[in-house]
Design an enzyme around this catalytic site. Structure first.
Site, PDB file in Angstrom:
ATOM      1  N   ASP A 154       0.816  -1.223   0.000  1.00  0.00           N
ATOM      2  CA  ASP A 154       0.000   0.000   0.000  1.00  0.00           C
ATOM      3  C   ASP A 154       0.844   1.265   0.000  1.00  0.00           C
ATOM      4  O   ASP A 154       0.475   2.265   0.605  1.00  0.00           O
ATOM      5  CB  ASP A 154      -0.944  -0.017   1.219  1.00  0.00           C
ATOM      6  N   ARG A 168      -5.688  -3.579   6.031  1.00  0.00           N
ATOM      7  CA  ARG A 168      -6.548  -2.633   6.752  1.00  0.00           C
ATOM      8  C   ARG A 168      -7.065  -1.562   5.816  1.00  0.00           C
ATOM      9  O   ARG A 168      -8.216  -1.174   5.867  1.00  0.00           O
ATOM     10  CB  ARG A 168      -5.703  -1.888   7.795  1.00  0.00           C
TER      11      ARG A 168
HETATM   12  O1  F6P Z   1       0.676  -3.394   7.908  1.00  0.00           O
HETATM   13  C1  F6P Z   1       0.775  -4.755   7.816  1.00  0.00           C
HETATM   14  C2  F6P Z   1      -0.304  -5.457   8.558  1.00  0.00           C
HETATM   15  O2  F6P Z   1      -0.033  -6.802   8.382  1.00  0.00           O
HETATM   16  C3  F6P Z   1      -1.758  -5.136   8.206  1.00  0.00           C
HETATM   17  O3  F6P Z   1      -2.245  -5.751   7.049  1.00  0.00           O
HETATM   18  C4  F6P Z   1      -2.475  -5.569   9.443  1.00  0.00           C
HETATM   19  O4  F6P Z   1      -3.685  -4.914   9.567  1.00  0.00           O
HETATM   20  C5  F6P Z   1      -1.519  -5.177  10.522  1.00  0.00           C
HETATM   21  O5  F6P Z   1      -0.231  -5.195   9.955  1.00  0.00           O
HETATM   22  C6  F6P Z   1      -1.546  -6.030  11.752  1.00  0.00           C
HETATM   23  O6  F6P Z   1      -0.713  -5.458  12.689  1.00  0.00           O
HETATM   24  P1  F6P Z   1      -0.277  -6.130  14.064  1.00  0.00           P
HETATM   25  O7  F6P Z   1       0.796  -7.101  13.765  1.00  0.00           O
HETATM   26  O8  F6P Z   1       0.174  -5.006  14.877  1.00  0.00           O
HETATM   27  O9  F6P Z   1      -1.500  -6.820  14.594  1.00  0.00           O
END
Ligand code: F6P
Length: 334
Positions: free
Chosen positions: A140, A182
């Protein structure tokens, strides 16, 4: 590309860190930065745990032998973190003091847009040259057609959905599969097409609950006995995957429904060959940019070529969904 000239044309010591969510291929990028620096006779240090580690002085030598046998490893040997302290001026000052202590003249930041925002503020406040390398499975980031880790994540999802399809077929079931993303639907859209999903729900487009229901009814009527609905975490309908499944179950009782949330397995595993090569190229380009006195930019790939985009643009710009892929996915669901 903006060239911010600094003393860095005679740069003799740099450091590299990984920040934000980890992504497969980050290790290949670290390896490339360390070896490219060694090739250009620039000393390289590794910072553990991202910006937080810089604040806490978790800094070590990262010579070419320190990165042996990591090209094939998922995760990041430097570890990653999201640092709240680095969001404060006092935190960044501590970080700067540690950089000075080690004689570090420039920074390579491997991460996503949040990491680049921190890097850019740091450069503006303390004049430390920063170069970004996009590492996130979400793809993204503006200024590159591919981020490091994205290709591997797509392959992970396709492999998982292939397996889910086996059980979906055996039981004549409809599966809702939630994938990461997200704010962006790249993973859902591309892996959805690759895995032959009947429906793909992404944050960029609001399909609407009713249209989803009607479409599933039509495909059931046309003779499909099982189906896969790929749902990006941040899909526009705004309901979570369990609520979506419940709604369809209530209104399409002909299907038995199950939900599968793939979660963090998408971030792990050995990087694909594509991600290893991409990371190797980006690491080299990042070091050579710093050597040439360029900073405040992010390395990217476009039509197979390495390009540079100002960090400001990479942060603010939006990576767009390919509408042709949306069209392909709609025709393929027939
Ligand atoms: O930004 C990468 C990502 O994998 C997103 O797709 C996801 O929403 C988020 O990180 C999850 O983050 P965490 O590991 O903090 O739960």
């Amino acid at each position: 590309m903006t060239k911010e000239k600094s003393n860095s044309s005679e740069i003799s010591k740099i450091a590299v860190l990984t920040s934000g969510g980890d992504a497969p291929g980050m290790n290949a990028a670290i390896r490339s930065v360390a070896r490219s620096a060694a090739f250009h006779k620039i000393a390289c240090l590794g910072i553990n745990q991202g910006y937080q580690g810089l604040i806490e002085n978790k800094i070590k030598q990262l010579g070419p032998r320190a990165v042996n046998n990591i090209i094939n490893k998922g995760g990041t040997i430097l570890k990653s973190a999201r640092s709240n302290e680095f969001r404060t001026k006092a935190g960044r000052k501590k970080a700067y003091e540690n950089l000075k202590k080690h004689g570090i003249e420039a920074l390579v930041v491997i991460g996503g847009d949040g990491s680049f925002t921190g890097g850019l503020i740091f450069q503006q406040e303390f004049g430390v040259p920063v170069i970004g390398i996009p590492g996130t499975i979400d793809n993204d980031i503006y200024g590159t057609s591919h981020t490091i880790g994205y290709d591997t994540a797509l392959n992970t999802v396709v492999e998982a959905v292939d397996k889910i399809r086996d059980t979906a077929i055996s039981h004549n079931r409809l599966f809702f599969v939630e994938v990461m993303g997200r704010d962006a639907g790249h993973i859902a859209l591309n892996s959805g097409i690759g895995a032959g999903a009947e429906e793909i729900l992404i944050p960029e487009e609001d399909m609407g609950l009713e249209r989803l229901l009607e479409s599933l009814k039509r495909s059931k009527k046309s003779g499909k006995l099982s189906s896969i609905v790929m749902v990006a975490e941040g899909d526009k309908i705004g309901k979570n995957v369990f609520e979506l499944a419940e709604y369809i179950e209530d209104n399409l009782p002909a299907y038995e429904i199950r939900v599968s949330v793939l979660g963090h397995m998408q971030r792990g595993g050995a990087p694909s060959c594509f991600d290893r090569v991409l990371a190797s190229r980006m690491g080299l380009r990042a070091v050579e940019a710093l050597r040439d006195g360029i900073s405040g930019n992010m390395v990217g790939i476009s039509d197979g070529n390495m390009i540079l985009t100002p960090l400001e643009k990479a942060i603010k710009g939006k990576s767009k969904i390919d509408n042709e892929l949306v069209r392909v996915s709609e025709i393929m669901r027939l």
